[in-house]
Design a protein around this motif. Structure first.
Motif, PDB file in Angstrom:
ATOM      1  N   ARG A  24       0.826  -1.206   0.000  1.00 51.24           N
ATOM      2  CA  ARG A  24       0.000   0.000   0.000  1.00 51.24           C
ATOM      3  C   ARG A  24       0.861   1.257   0.000  1.00 51.24           C
ATOM      4  N   LEU A  25       1.915   1.242   0.816  1.00 54.63           N
ATOM      5  CA  LEU A  25       2.819   2.392   0.877  1.00 54.63           C
ATOM      6  C   LEU A  25       3.452   2.647  -0.485  1.00 54.63           C
ATOM      7  N   LEU A  26       3.938   1.603  -1.118  1.00 54.87           N
ATOM      8  CA  LEU A  26       4.567   1.758  -2.432  1.00 54.87           C
ATOM      9  C   LEU A  26       3.564   2.239  -3.477  1.00 54.87           C
ATOM     10  N   ARG A  27       2.371   1.705  -3.418  1.00 52.97           N
ATOM     11  CA  ARG A  27       1.336   2.075  -4.399  1.00 52.97           C
ATOM     12  C   ARG A  27       0.949   3.555  -4.267  1.00 52.97           C
ATOM     13  N   GLU A  28       0.900   4.050  -3.032  1.00 55.02           N
ATOM     14  CA  GLU A  28       0.391   5.396  -2.796  1.00 55.02           C
ATOM     15  C   GLU A  28       1.475   6.467  -2.742  1.00 55.02           C
ATOM     16  N   LEU A  29       2.719   6.072  -2.436  1.00 60.20           N
ATOM     17  CA  LEU A  29       3.769   7.080  -2.239  1.00 60.20           C
ATOM     18  C   LEU A  29       4.842   7.096  -3.323  1.00 60.20           C
ATOM     19  N   THR A  50      10.536  16.994  -3.122  1.00 60.61           N
ATOM     20  CA  THR A  50       9.491  16.631  -2.163  1.00 60.61           C
ATOM     21  C   THR A  50       9.433  15.113  -1.997  1.00 60.61           C
ATOM     22  N   ALA A  51      10.421  14.427  -2.575  1.00 62.74           N
ATOM     23  CA  ALA A  51      10.514  12.971  -2.461  1.00 62.74           C
ATOM     24  C   ALA A  51      11.947  12.598  -2.121  1.00 62.74           C
ATOM     25  N   PHE A  52      12.121  11.502  -1.414  1.00 63.68           N
ATOM     26  CA  PHE A  52      13.458  10.999  -1.091  1.00 63.68           C
ATOM     27  C   PHE A  52      13.703   9.708  -1.859  1.00 63.68           C
ATOM     28  N   GLY A  53      14.971   9.361  -2.018  1.00 61.33           N
ATOM     29  CA  GLY A  53      15.326   8.189  -2.802  1.00 61.33           C
ATOM     30  C   GLY A  53      15.763   7.015  -1.941  1.00 61.33           C
ATOM     31  N   ILE A  54      15.504   5.824  -2.425  1.00 58.34           N
ATOM     32  CA  ILE A  54      16.008   4.576  -1.837  1.00 58.34           C
ATOM     33  C   ILE A  54      16.749   3.831  -2.939  1.00 58.34           C
ATOM     34  N   VAL A  55      17.994   3.483  -2.699  1.00 58.03           N
ATOM     35  CA  VAL A  55      18.766   2.716  -3.675  1.00 58.03           C
ATOM     36  C   VAL A  55      18.324   1.255  -3.600  1.00 58.03           C
ATOM     37  N   LEU A  56      17.846   0.733  -4.704  1.00 59.45           N
ATOM     38  CA  LEU A  56      17.402  -0.662  -4.774  1.00 59.45           C
ATOM     39  C   LEU A  56      18.540  -1.595  -5.151  1.00 59.45           C
ATOM     40  N   SER A  57      19.442  -1.120  -6.001  1.00 62.25           N
ATOM     41  CA  SER A  57      20.594  -1.927  -6.415  1.00 62.25           C
ATOM     42  C   SER A  57      21.719  -0.991  -6.843  1.00 62.25           C
ATOM     43  N   GLY A  58      22.941  -1.510  -6.854  1.00 60.61           N
ATOM     44  CA  GLY A  58      24.084  -0.679  -7.216  1.00 60.61           C
ATOM     45  C   GLY A  58      24.486   0.219  -6.061  1.00 60.61           C
ATOM     46  N   ALA A  59      24.962   1.412  -6.368  1.00 61.43           N
ATOM     47  CA  ALA A  59      25.412   2.341  -5.324  1.00 61.43           C
ATOM     48  C   ALA A  59      25.420   3.757  -5.880  1.00 61.43           C
ATOM     49  N   ALA A  60      25.295   4.714  -4.973  1.00 63.94           N
ATOM     50  CA  ALA A  60      25.361   6.126  -5.343  1.00 63.94           C
ATOM     51  C   ALA A  60      26.333   6.826  -4.405  1.00 63.94           C
ATOM     52  N   ARG A  61      26.774   8.005  -4.800  1.00 62.48           N
ATOM     53  CA  ARG A  61      27.679   8.785  -3.944  1.00 62.48           C
ATOM     54  C   ARG A  61      27.130  10.199  -3.787  1.00 62.48           C
ATOM     55  N   PHE A 109      11.841   6.508  -5.712  1.00 60.40           N
ATOM     56  CA  PHE A 109      11.556   7.778  -5.056  1.00 60.40           C
ATOM     57  C   PHE A 109      10.171   7.730  -4.414  1.00 60.40           C
ATOM     58  N   LEU A 110      10.102   8.136  -3.139  1.00 60.59           N
ATOM     59  CA  LEU A 110       8.846   8.130  -2.393  1.00 60.59           C
ATOM     60  C   LEU A 110       8.510   9.529  -1.895  1.00 60.59           C
ATOM     61  N   LYS A 111       7.230   9.899  -1.952  1.00 64.68           N
ATOM     62  CA  LYS A 111       6.771  11.203  -1.457  1.00 64.68           C
ATOM     63  C   LYS A 111       6.916  11.256   0.052  1.00 64.68           C
ATOM     64  N   ILE A 112       7.514  12.327   0.549  1.00 67.72           N
ATOM     65  CA  ILE A 112       7.761  12.445   1.981  1.00 67.72           C
ATOM     66  C   ILE A 112       6.481  12.684   2.773  1.00 67.72           C
ATOM     67  N   LEU A 115       4.376   9.852   4.572  1.00 67.25           N
ATOM     68  CA  LEU A 115       4.814   9.156   5.784  1.00 67.25           C
ATOM     69  C   LEU A 115       4.123   9.679   7.033  1.00 67.25           C
ATOM     70  N   PHE A 116       3.540  10.861   6.962  1.00 68.86           N
ATOM     71  CA  PHE A 116       2.907  11.461   8.130  1.00 68.86           C
ATOM     72  C   PHE A 116       1.452  11.020   8.309  1.00 68.86           C
ATOM     73  N   ARG A 117       1.006  10.125   7.447  1.00 68.03           N
ATOM     74  CA  ARG A 117      -0.351   9.611   7.582  1.00 68.03           C
ATOM     75  C   ARG A 117      -0.400   8.568   8.698  1.00 68.03           C
ATOM     76  N   PRO A 118      -1.503   8.509   9.467  1.00 66.56           N
ATOM     77  CA  PRO A 118      -1.588   7.614  10.625  1.00 66.56           C
ATOM     78  C   PRO A 118      -1.276   6.155  10.306  1.00 66.56           C
ATOM     79  N   GLU A 119      -1.689   5.680   9.135  1.00 64.94           N
ATOM     80  CA  GLU A 119      -1.477   4.265   8.814  1.00 64.94           C
ATOM     81  C   GLU A 119      -0.015   3.922   8.566  1.00 64.94           C
TER      82      GLU A 119
END
Length: 217
Positions: A24-29, A50-61, A109-112, A115-119
């Protein structure tokens, strides 16, 4: 998305969530998901996000350049780790660093604001903990670069990496130029010092793999 979901459920941000909540989080954010080539810019200094990133594979600097073109490496982002989360929280503050792919990588990338929603309170708590840990790592870096000599900077950094790995033999995320940039020292002088330290039996190394022989620094 199934493989990505399995991976994310093992990361600090998603660990402990049910598959249903994570889906649900991935679908909505989710804002976007994209692959990047090595050295391709993912996020450029000066942008607002207004979104932050998560590295799924590889690497970033994370890097920053001064007006004269000198580059400073601020850190690395490995699979499962976040970047730009502080700037996403602030919204109108331009990003102060450039994020570039250190190897071919995939980023989510996920909308920040979601995360402030109660669920998603459980995820928010984990997010705040990650922020606190990153603040600690920044303090740790300042401790390394504040050392007076190149040797002291190297020993301080290598000892921190050894402690993190929990073993004398460990692998660092930087090549030689990146390590020099991270510690704000000249690469040639650093390599000479590494050679002297190896000759004296203080360390041993093979590319990115090190063994630190000294006691805690």
């Amino acid at each position: 998305m199934e493989e990505s979901l399995k991976f994310l459920l093992k990361t600090p941000l998603f660990s402990g969530l049910s598959e249903e909540t994570a889906e649900r989080l991935l679908r909505e954010l989710t804002v976007r998901r994209r692959q990047y080539d090595r050295d391709e810019v993912i996020l450029r200094a000066g942008e607002t996000v207004t979104a932050f990133g998560i590295v799924l594979s590889g690497a970033a600097r994370l890097e920053r350049a001064d007006p004269y073109g000198n580059r400073e490496i601020l850190g690395s982002v490995r699979p499962g780790e976040l970047f730009a989360e502080v700037f996403a929280c602030l919204g109108d503050l331009p990003v102060q660093v450039t994020v570039a792919a250190d190897a071919p990588c995939e980023v989510l990338f996920l909308k920040i604001d979601g995360l402030f929603r109660p669920e998603f309170t459980q995820v928010l708590h984990r997010f705040l903990r990650i922020l606190a840990q990153k603040n600690y790592l920044l303090t740790e870096k300042l401790r390394h670069v504040s050392r007076r000599s190149i040797r002291d900077k190297l020993l301080s950094y290598l000892d921190a990496e050894r402690r993190r790995a929990g073993t004398k033999l460990f692998t660092i995320p930087f090549d030689r130029q990146q390590l020099a940039d991270y510690l704000a020292i000249d690469r040639s002088a650093m390599c000479r010092e590494l050679g002297r330290m190896k000759a004296e039996g203080l360390i041993d190394y093979d590319r990115k793999t090190f063994r630190l022989m000294t006691h805690s620094y």
